[in-house]
Design a protein around this motif. Structure first.
Motif, PDB file in Angstrom:
ATOM      1  N   GLY A  83       0.876  -1.161   0.370  1.00 20.61           N
ATOM      2  CA  GLY A  83       0.001  -0.109  -0.219  1.00 20.61           C
ATOM      3  C   GLY A  83       1.117   1.325  -0.419  1.00 20.61           C
ATOM      4  O   GLY A  83       1.976   1.523  -0.206  1.00 20.61           O
ATOM      5  N   ILE A  84       0.396   2.330  -0.043  1.00 23.54           N
ATOM      6  CA  ILE A  84       1.096   3.126  -0.022  1.00 23.54           C
ATOM      7  C   ILE A  84      -0.104   4.915   0.939  1.00 23.54           C
ATOM      8  O   ILE A  84      -0.465   4.514   0.547  1.00 23.54           O
ATOM      9  N   LYS A  85       1.497   5.156   1.368  1.00 21.71           N
ATOM     10  CA  LYS A  85       1.143   6.392   2.783  1.00 21.71           C
ATOM     11  C   LYS A  85       1.603   7.761   2.302  1.00 21.71           C
ATOM     12  O   LYS A  85       2.613   7.354   1.663  1.00 21.71           O
ATOM     13  N   THR A  86       0.955   8.282   2.880  1.00 20.30           N
ATOM     14  CA  THR A  86       1.362   9.762   3.029  1.00 20.30           C
ATOM     15  C   THR A  86       2.796  10.211   4.925  1.00 20.30           C
ATOM     16  O   THR A  86       1.160   9.690   5.532  1.00 20.30           O
ATOM     17  N   ALA A  87       3.907  10.417   4.165  1.00 18.82           N
ATOM     18  CA  ALA A  87       4.570  10.271   5.234  1.00 18.82           C
ATOM     19  C   ALA A  87       4.543  11.516   6.051  1.00 18.82           C
ATOM     20  O   ALA A  87       3.681  12.596   5.495  1.00 18.82           O
ATOM     21  N   ALA A  88       4.714  11.673   7.337  1.00 20.76           N
ATOM     22  CA  ALA A  88       4.563  12.768   7.836  1.00 20.76           C
ATOM     23  C   ALA A  88       5.671  14.336   7.333  1.00 20.76           C
ATOM     24  O   ALA A  88       4.586  15.005   7.593  1.00 20.76           O
ATOM     25  N   ASP A  89       5.822  13.602   6.161  1.00 22.05           N
ATOM     26  CA  ASP A  89       6.999  15.092   5.373  1.00 22.05           C
ATOM     27  C   ASP A  89       6.485  15.371   4.401  1.00 22.05           C
ATOM     28  O   ASP A  89       7.125  15.898   3.763  1.00 22.05           O
ATOM     29  N   GLY A  90       5.240  14.269   3.968  1.00 24.48           N
ATOM     30  CA  GLY A  90       4.248  14.604   2.560  1.00 24.48           C
ATOM     31  C   GLY A  90       5.253  13.932   1.557  1.00 24.48           C
ATOM     32  O   GLY A  90       3.958  14.011   0.785  1.00 24.48           O
ATOM     33  N   LYS A  91       6.081  13.012   2.038  1.00 20.34           N
ATOM     34  CA  LYS A  91       6.157  12.261   1.107  1.00 20.34           C
ATOM     35  C   LYS A  91       5.899  10.858   1.285  1.00 20.34           C
ATOM     36  O   LYS A  91       5.339  10.540   2.305  1.00 20.34           O
TER      37      LYS A  91
END
Length: 105
Positions: A83-91
Motif C-alpha cells: 500500500g502507499i501512505k503519505t508520511a509526516a514530511d509529505g512524501k
C-alpha cells in the motif's frame, strides 16, 4: 509509484516457479520485472570472436509479469501486498498491507 522496485525481495505466486523467492534485478518496462533464479530459459548463443564470446547454450533469466510476484514480508514470513501512505514530511512511502509497517528499500 511502482509497488515493486529493483532490489525488493519477492516471491512468485503463479507458474512453474511458484513459491520461489528472489531479488528483483531490474524492471524491463512498466509491467515486467526480472527476478534472479526465476523464469530461467536456455538460450543458444553463436560465437563472436570480435567480442571474445564463445558459443553454446547459456541460461538466461527472462522477465515475468509483476502481477505474478508479491513482495516478501520477512517479519511476517509470508508474501504481502503493498500500500502507499503519505508520511509526516509529505512524501509517499510504501507500506505492507497486513502490518502497516514501512517497506525499507
Amino acid at each position: 509509484m511502482n509497488k515493486i522496485r529493483k532490489g525488493d525481495h519477492v516471491v512468485v505466486l503463479t507458474g512453474r516457479d511458484k513459491g520461489k523467492r528472489g531479488t528483483v534485478l531490474e524492471r524491463v518496462d512498466a509491467d515486467h520485472v526480472v527476478v534472479e533464479g526465476v523464469n530461467v530459459a536456455k538460450k543458444h548463443v553463436k560465437p563472436n570472436p570480435m567480442k571474445g564470446t564463445t558459443g553454446g547454450v547459456v541460461d538466461k533469466t527472462m522477465p515475468i509479469h509483476q502481477s505474478n510476484v508479491a513482495i516478501w514480508n520477512a517479519a511476517a514470513g509470508k508474501a504481502d501486498r503493498v500500500g502507499i501512505k503519505t508520511a509526516a514530511d509529505g512524501k509517499r512511502v510504501r507500506v505492507f498491507k497486513s502490518t502497516g509497517e514501512e517497506i525499507k528499500a
